[in-house]
Write a protein that holds these residues in place. Structure first.
Motif, mmCIF file in Angstrom:
data_model
loop_
_atom_site.group_PDB
_atom_site.id
_atom_site.type_symbol
_atom_site.label_atom_id
_atom_site.label_comp_id
_atom_site.label_asym_id
_atom_site.label_seq_id
_atom_site.Cartn_x
_atom_site.Cartn_y
_atom_site.Cartn_z
ATOM 1 N N GLU A 606 1.001 -1.406 0.221
ATOM 2 C CA GLU A 606 -0.136 0.043 -0.026
ATOM 3 C C GLU A 606 1.051 1.483 -0.161
ATOM 4 N N SER A 607 0.569 2.432 -0.718
ATOM 5 C CA SER A 607 1.720 2.778 -1.352
ATOM 6 C C SER A 607 2.075 4.323 0.241
ATOM 7 N N LEU A 608 0.719 4.024 1.119
ATOM 8 C CA LEU A 608 1.239 4.959 2.061
ATOM 9 C C LEU A 608 2.192 4.147 3.370
ATOM 10 N N VAL A 609 1.718 3.021 3.392
ATOM 11 C CA VAL A 609 3.309 1.976 3.687
ATOM 12 C C VAL A 609 4.496 2.836 4.194
ATOM 13 N N PRO A 610 5.028 2.355 2.956
ATOM 14 C CA PRO A 610 6.416 2.845 2.879
ATOM 15 C C PRO A 610 6.518 4.223 4.068
ATOM 16 N N PHE A 611 6.323 5.240 3.766
ATOM 17 C CA PHE A 611 6.145 6.884 4.352
ATOM 18 C C PHE A 611 5.609 6.544 5.657
ATOM 19 N N LEU A 612 5.058 6.017 6.418
ATOM 20 C CA LEU A 612 4.642 5.895 7.319
ATOM 21 C C LEU A 612 5.853 5.277 7.994
ATOM 22 N N VAL A 613 5.666 3.825 7.602
ATOM 23 C CA VAL A 613 6.916 2.901 8.074
ATOM 24 C C VAL A 613 8.256 4.182 8.647
ATOM 25 N N LEU A 614 8.958 4.328 7.576
ATOM 26 C CA LEU A 614 9.899 5.841 7.973
ATOM 27 C C LEU A 614 9.517 6.888 8.665
ATOM 28 N N ALA A 615 8.642 7.565 9.076
ATOM 29 C CA ALA A 615 8.181 8.553 10.064
ATOM 30 C C ALA A 615 8.061 7.087 11.243
ATOM 31 N N PHE A 616 7.382 6.280 11.275
ATOM 32 C CA PHE A 616 7.200 5.480 12.684
ATOM 33 C C PHE A 616 8.185 5.282 13.414
ATOM 34 N N GLY A 617 8.743 4.401 12.339
ATOM 35 C CA GLY A 617 9.859 3.584 12.349
ATOM 36 C C GLY A 617 11.061 3.940 12.837
ATOM 37 N N PHE A 618 11.259 5.519 12.183
ATOM 38 C CA PHE A 618 12.634 6.136 13.034
ATOM 39 C C PHE A 618 12.306 6.726 14.337
ATOM 40 N N GLY A 619 11.121 7.292 14.186
ATOM 41 C CA GLY A 619 10.781 7.139 15.614
ATOM 42 C C GLY A 619 10.793 6.424 17.166
ATOM 43 N N LEU A 620 10.106 5.329 16.627
ATOM 44 C CA LEU A 620 10.324 4.097 17.335
ATOM 45 C C LEU A 620 11.723 3.501 17.442
ATOM 46 N N GLY A 674 -5.131 -7.697 12.905
ATOM 47 C CA GLY A 674 -6.410 -6.814 12.141
ATOM 48 C C GLY A 674 -6.533 -7.384 10.812
ATOM 49 N N ASP A 675 -7.854 -7.267 10.292
ATOM 50 C CA ASP A 675 -8.330 -7.874 8.878
ATOM 51 C C ASP A 675 -8.013 -6.489 7.566
ATOM 52 N N ILE A 676 -7.715 -5.248 8.270
ATOM 53 C CA ILE A 676 -7.812 -4.256 7.167
ATOM 54 C C ILE A 676 -6.035 -4.368 6.692
ATOM 55 N N LEU A 677 -5.923 -4.652 5.376
ATOM 56 C CA LEU A 677 -4.606 -5.284 4.905
ATOM 57 C C LEU A 677 -3.399 -3.476 5.118
ATOM 58 N N ILE A 678 -3.922 -2.838 5.287
ATOM 59 C CA ILE A 678 -2.663 -1.752 5.171
ATOM 60 C C ILE A 678 -2.053 -1.959 6.765
ATOM 61 N N ILE A 679 -3.613 -1.690 7.289
ATOM 62 C CA ILE A 679 -2.941 -2.116 9.650
ATOM 63 C C ILE A 679 -1.771 -3.511 9.671
ATOM 64 N N LYS A 680 -1.863 -4.405 8.298
ATOM 65 C CA LYS A 680 -1.842 -5.332 9.194
ATOM 66 C C LYS A 680 0.052 -5.354 8.288
ATOM 67 N N GLN A 681 -0.151 -4.595 7.174
ATOM 68 C CA GLN A 681 1.422 -4.152 6.539
ATOM 69 C C GLN A 681 1.943 -3.043 7.434
ATOM 70 N N MET A 682 1.226 -2.165 7.897
ATOM 71 C CA MET A 682 1.738 -1.174 9.321
ATOM 72 C C MET A 682 2.826 -2.408 10.209
ATOM 73 N N GLY A 683 1.466 -3.091 10.622
ATOM 74 C CA GLY A 683 1.655 -3.700 12.011
ATOM 75 C C GLY A 683 3.262 -4.690 11.594
ATOM 76 N N VAL A 684 4.080 -5.509 10.590
ATOM 77 C CA VAL A 684 4.687 -6.528 10.541
ATOM 78 C C VAL A 684 5.766 -5.749 10.126
ATOM 79 N N ALA A 685 5.881 -4.477 9.549
ATOM 80 C CA ALA A 685 6.386 -3.057 9.463
ATOM 81 C C ALA A 685 6.947 -2.943 10.432
ATOM 82 N N LEU A 686 6.145 -2.488 11.165
ATOM 83 C CA LEU A 686 6.895 -2.189 12.384
ATOM 84 C C LEU A 686 7.389 -3.070 13.533
ATOM 85 N N VAL A 687 6.474 -4.147 14.202
ATOM 86 C CA VAL A 687 6.971 -4.972 14.490
ATOM 87 C C VAL A 687 8.682 -5.518 13.823
#
Length: 731
Positions: A606-620, A674-687
């Motif tokens: 999903e197109s939002l995931v890389p940008f959000l992972v870079l922001a949230f992942g960098f913060g964590l 979760g059941d929403i695909l983008i949420i699942k992708q974010m979860g795996v990325a942040l884990v």
């Protein structure tokens, strides 16, 4: 060998004075936060204002001001979008005249529903079911297949209550149509898809918190060895969730808030609150440990609270600011969804930060005597993590090379990343509305939106037809139609095989935009919108990265007095996040672990995931960096050498970082479940990001690189050293 102890007289900084104030009035602070939390949940979830947060959520592909959006504006002026409701019927007996007549009567009744503007149905065709004009509404183009669709258009401008009543009445009437022709009917609409997504988000959030809170409590019972200490970060996390939901509710009145934002931001707040609470309670018990083997007095508990807020509170403030800086980078982007996530995320981080330095210390003061029973007299300088540091320090080059090879290998799939913006594919494969629209696209392709649409600024239909004919031979193109769009424009619809954002659709958009035309053309559609979105993101990304890098460098410099440590931290985080994104591509784009994780690959991320992972992942990642560096710097300032400071810092924080990482992995497991695909992708990325950072980076790469650099870790040009002496943030 003894290290210079960082303990000493309570520093009378602002944070220390805040700790003293909390120690004197702990019940007042706890009561105030309890009232605030109840109010937050009542407003955001309880709907005391008339609607809840989840009733205000939206869903859709991310958009920006672009050629695609301008084309949509032109279309909307001549063809205003109307709310619709679609009935699909299968197994109907359309060969029986009496059955068809009953269906016609039921279809006419749909048209009489208040708020309905038009009903399009083969049952209402003047020429009957054999009328060629209604073939696109019949399964297989013929009544023999026993399937058809009926589409209801509602009047424009209906109020939300009137629209809801009209849709409910029309849906009941449509199902009567299916019953009248002895068929099986199902109803779908865009609003139903949004409702399905938002209700799934709400269910995922409850499930995620239902998984996270009990498991984190059990883990913290093991970490702290007692229920009282374990419960304090959980209480802080619950309060922070309330604050997060209220802030999101407030932002939903200012901007359209996408449904996925709620889970992403709320679980981030939950994870950070637990991390900060863990750090605060651990430091409070360490301060009480100086007075172990006896019950501490009120003055000693107050002293411990002052020291805790002055030291752990400082770390929390630094950590929270680094996470906030990372999320503030999202504000640079043009897309409203990125700005909404950025603003909401920053506010949630601030809530978690304030809770950690006010509410959690107040709880510690109230439970001080219970906490003191398990406090140790002196925190040992020797243990698992100091021995790990010693092993790394003996072979720093080998560790750096080995870990870097692992991280680069994990990051390699990122080079083949493909991005998409899913619609109903966000829902589980068996979700009713996803099944409905997949069946509609398969059986009635003429009713689905064209993959590519061109708005031609010409009143000459024939000229536009001649120009558009060149695209009929492009790969994947299945049809080209031209129709008038108001008095001055023509609409060119290009149908392409495959998904709306397929490679063929995106290549066609590029071809159309590159083609010369004797009139103005604007290209839109899902593929065009995604291209414009990614172009906008790419154009703004350097500014976002520059903001985050500059803010992080300045903050870490003020904390450490070094120029080398902040630069090293940034470089290590880039490698770590690349590895996390590589894991996401390997799983979701390439389709590995579908059965285990419960998803169906769409062949892209999903197109939002890389940008959000870079922001949230960098913060964590910076969160754990600050945890570790704060203690290393503390020991170094009290006279310990470089290697000794690293060893002591890792020993004192290794257990906290490992525990915090485990806890935040449990929190983000709510995303994965979760059941929403983008949420699942974010979860795996942040884990993946947290696991990689807390193990390979924080436990191995950081001590290895700091050992190899030695005294150069603490280097800064003389002007910057003087600047730090004047403005540096210390205890």
């Amino acid at each position: 060998m003894q290290h210079p102890s960082p303990a000493g007289p309570a520093p009378r900084t602002r944070l220390a004075r805040l700790g003293g104030l909390i120690a004197r009035h702990p019940r007042t602070w706890v009561a105030a936060w309890a009232v605030a939390a109840i109010a937050c949940f009542a407003v955001a979830v309880g709907g005391v204002t008339g609607e809840s947060l989840f009733e205000r959520l939206h869903s859709g592909a991310p958009t920006v001001e672009s050629e695609s959006s301008r084309a949509q504006d032109v279309i909307a002026q001549s063809q205003p979008a109307l709310e619709t409701l679609t009935l699909q019927v299968t197994g109907a007996d359309l060969g029986d005249a009496a059955t068809v007549a009953a269906g016609q009567r039921a279809a006419r009744a749909v048209a009489e529903v208040p708020g309905v503007n038009e009903v399009r149905s083969p049952l209402l065709a003047p020429g009957g079911l054999s009328d060629r004009s209604v073939a696109p509404l019949l399964l297989g183009g013929s009544p023999a297949a026993g399937g058809f669709v009926t589409v209801v258009d509602f009047r424009a401008g209906l109020s939300k209550p009137d629209q809801d009543r009209a849709e409910q009445a029309a849906e009941a009437a449509l199902l009567e149509v299916a019953s009248a022709v002895d068929g099986q009917g199902s109803v779908g609409s865009t609003s139903k898809v949004i409702t399905a997504i938002t209700s799934t988000v709400e269910r995922d959030l409850l499930r995620g918190e239902g998984i996270a809170l009990p498991l984190t409590f059990l883990v913290m019972v093991l970490v702290f060895g007692g229920f009282v200490a374990a419960g304090m970060p959980i209480v802080g996390a619950v309060v922070a969730i309330g604050g997060a939901l209220l802030s999101l509710f407030g932002f939903s009145h200012a901007v359209e808030l996408d449904a996925t934002v709620v889970n992403i931001v709320t679980l981030l707040g939950l994870g950070l609150s637990i991390d900060y609470g863990l750090l605060t309670v651990s430091r409070f018990r360490e301060e009480l440990g100086e007075r172990a083997h006896r019950t501490p007095t009120r003055e000693e508990i107050a002293h411990a609270a002052e020291r805790t807020v002055a030291t752990a509170g400082r770390t929390v403030l630094f950590s929270g600011l680094t996470v906030a800086i990372a999320l503030a980078g999202l504000l640079v982007f043009e897309a409203s969804i990125m700005r909404a996530i950025g603003v909401a995320g920053v506010s949630v981080v601030l809530v978690a930060m304030v809770v950690a330095i006010t509410l959690v210390p107040a709880l510690c003061v109230l439970g001080g005597r219970r906490l003191a029973r398990r406090a140790t007299a002196t925190t040992s300088d020797v243990g698992v993590f100091s021995r790990l540091a010693a092993g790394v320090q003996r072979r720093p080059v080998a560790v750096i090379v080995g870990v870097t090879v692992v991280l680069v290998t994990l990051a390699l799939p990122t080079l083949s990343m493909r991005l998409t913006s899913s619609g109903t594919e966000l829902l589980p494969k068996d979700a009713q509305q996803r099944v409905f629209f997949e069946q509609l696209a398969r059986d009635y392709p003429a009713l689905s939106a064209p993959e590519v649409t061109v708005v031609a600024g010409s009143a000459d239909t024939a000229a536009v037809q001649d120009w558009a004919a060149q695209f009929a031979a492009e790969p994947g193109v299945e049809g080209v139609t031209v129709s008038p769009l108001g008095p001055d424009h023509q609409r060119v619809d290009l149908r392409v095989a495959g998904r709306p954002t397929s490679d063929e659709a995106q290549e066609l958009v590029a071809t159309v935009r590159a083609a010369r035309a004797p009139f103005e053309t604007l290209t839109t559609g899902q593929a065009a919108g995604q291209i414009d979105f990614l172009d906008s993101m790419s154009a703004r990304a350097p500014y976002a990265v520059g903001l985050v890098v500059l803010g992080t460098l300045v903050l870490l410099f003020l904390m450490t007095g070094s120029l080398v440590i902040p630069v090293k931290a940034l470089l290590l985080n880039v490698i770590s996040l690349g590895a996390a994104l590589g894991v996401v591509v390997w799983i979701f784009q390439e389709g590995h672990l579908e059965g285990l994780l419960g998803f169906t690959s769409v062949g892209a991320v999903e197109s939002l995931v890389p940008f959000l992972v870079l922001a949230f992942g960098f913060g964590l990642s910076m969160d754990y960096e600050v945890f570790l560096l704060s203690r290393i710097v503390e020991f170094h300032r009290h006279g310990a050498g470089n290697d000794r400071s690293v060893s002591l810092g890792l020993q004192r924080t290794g257990r906290i970082i490992t525990s915090a990482a485990l806890l935040i992995v449990i929190v983000f497991a709510g995303f994965v479940a979760g059941d929403i695909l983008i949420i699942k992708q974010m979860g795996v990325a942040l884990v993946a990001a947290v696991v990689i950072d807390a193990t390979l980076v924080r436990m191995l790469l950081v001590p290895a690189t700091m050992t190899l650099l030695g005294r150069w870790n603490w280097w800064a040009p003389a002007p910057l050293r003087r600047l730090h002496d004047r403005f540096g943030i210390t205890e």
